[in-house]
Enzyme design. Structure first.
Site, PDB file in Angstrom:
ATOM      1  N   LYS A  79     -33.269  40.849  16.227  1.00 54.70           N
ATOM      2  CA  LYS A  79     -32.644  40.435  17.016  1.00 54.70           C
ATOM      3  C   LYS A  79     -31.509  41.225  17.482  1.00 54.70           C
ATOM      4  CE  LYS A  79     -34.422  35.666  16.583  1.00 54.70           C
ATOM      5  NZ  LYS A  79     -33.960  34.321  16.654  1.00 54.70           N
ATOM      6  N   ASP A 115     -32.630  31.923  22.908  1.00 58.67           N
ATOM      7  CA  ASP A 115     -32.365  31.033  21.631  1.00 58.67           C
ATOM      8  C   ASP A 115     -31.342  30.209  21.884  1.00 58.67           C
ATOM      9  OD1 ASP A 115     -34.201  31.760  19.899  1.00 58.67           O
ATOM     10  OD2 ASP A 115     -33.071  33.440  18.975  1.00 58.67           O
TER      11      ASP A 115
END
Length: 296
Positions: A79, A115
């Site tokens: 990420k 997210d």
């Protein structure tokens, strides 16, 4: 799981393709969710979970530029590392400092972070994501310091307007993460802390954004922790969703503290990723239904 050649050669022409890049990837429930989303949207599409080691991330991302490829979701350990390989970032991804969704826009790779809004919606659904009286809300504790933790800190600090304590096995990483949002004019603060430094009776939300419990169900980020030190109504939210109940959750519940797994966040972030890829807003219940069928 596919490895080395992430795009199945059997895919028919005209089929839209999306992927999950992670290491490991075999545990993922994302293929079931996105298969349901493609079906609901009436689109011909395939979603494949691919094990991509860290050393192969750059090459794997380059393959997303091809025609008919929507993009990819990113999970551990990609990420943060992905930022260096992308052409652009959305404001949310730039603010978080991590990417969980890559969108192929005519050959240009744009990094997005779903997210944070996915976590916020999951917490709102549980009655724990709203702002209100500061003395009632209290600070948030985030466990971990990787890409998922970045999204959790951003959610609590910026979207929910709470002070945040970042706890990590390596304190230097927690300090680096907290400093990402450090500013003299910031109304709310993120700071690294050891467990004994946290005012636990004021903490109403603990978010596990570490991988503890993912590969070993008996692992916990809070070994020996006294959950009764949390105030009434506190919530422990574990981003881990497989197993459905981690040791962290079991021990919290045994002490009378509410604990939830990360399935709701997984569904909400997937909905937002699918929207970014296709422009189709598939209802969250489609993703949650697919999760229930795949992980009863």
């Amino acid at each position: 799981m596919t490895h080395g050649v992430p795009f199945p050669s059997s895919t028919a022409p005209g089929v839209l393709r999306a992927f999950l890049y992670a290491d490991p990837a075999a545990h993922s429930l994302s293929p079931a969710m996105h298969a349901a989303a493609f079906a609901h949207a009436g689109l011909s599409g395939e979603y494949t979970a691919v094990r991509v080691p860290a050393t192969e991330l750059g090459a794997a991302l380059e393959r997303l530029r091809g025609p008919g490829i929507l993009g990819a979701n990113l999970s551990l350990p990609h990420k943060e590392a992905a930022l260096a390989h992308l052409d652009d970032l959305t404001p949310a991804a730039r603010a978080v400092g991590a990417v969980n969704t890559v969108v192929n826009r005519d050959g240009r790779l744009v990094g997005e972070n779903t997210d944070a809004p996915g976590l916020l919606q999951a917490l709102l659904d549980l009655g724990a994501g709203s702002t209100g009286e500061r003395d009632l809300d209290g600070p948030v504790v985030v466990l971990g310091a990787g890409g998922a933790a970045r999204a959790a800190v951003y959610t609590a600090l910026i979207l929910m307007e709470r002070d945040v304590y970042v706890v990590n096995r390596t304190r230097a990483r927690a300090e680096e993460l907290a400093a990402f949002w450090d500013g003299p004019e910031a109304e709310f603060q993120a700071k690294a802390a050891d467990l004994h430094e946290i005012p636990w009776p004021e903490v109403r939300l603990v978010v596990n954004a570490s991988s503890a419990g993912l590969s070993d169900p008996d692992e916990t980020p809070l070994p020996g922790f006294d959950f009764t030190s949390l105030p009434p109504g506190a919530l422990v939210y574990d981003m881990v969703y497989k197993p459905l109940e981690t040791r962290l959750m079991r021990e919290a519940r045994a002490a009378g503290v509410r604990a939830e797994n990360g399935l709701s966040m997984l569904a909400h972030q997937a909905r937002l990723a699918f929207l970014a890829w296709t422009g189709v807003d598939v209802p969250a219940h489609v993703f949650l239904g697919a999760l229930g069928a795949a992980h009863p």
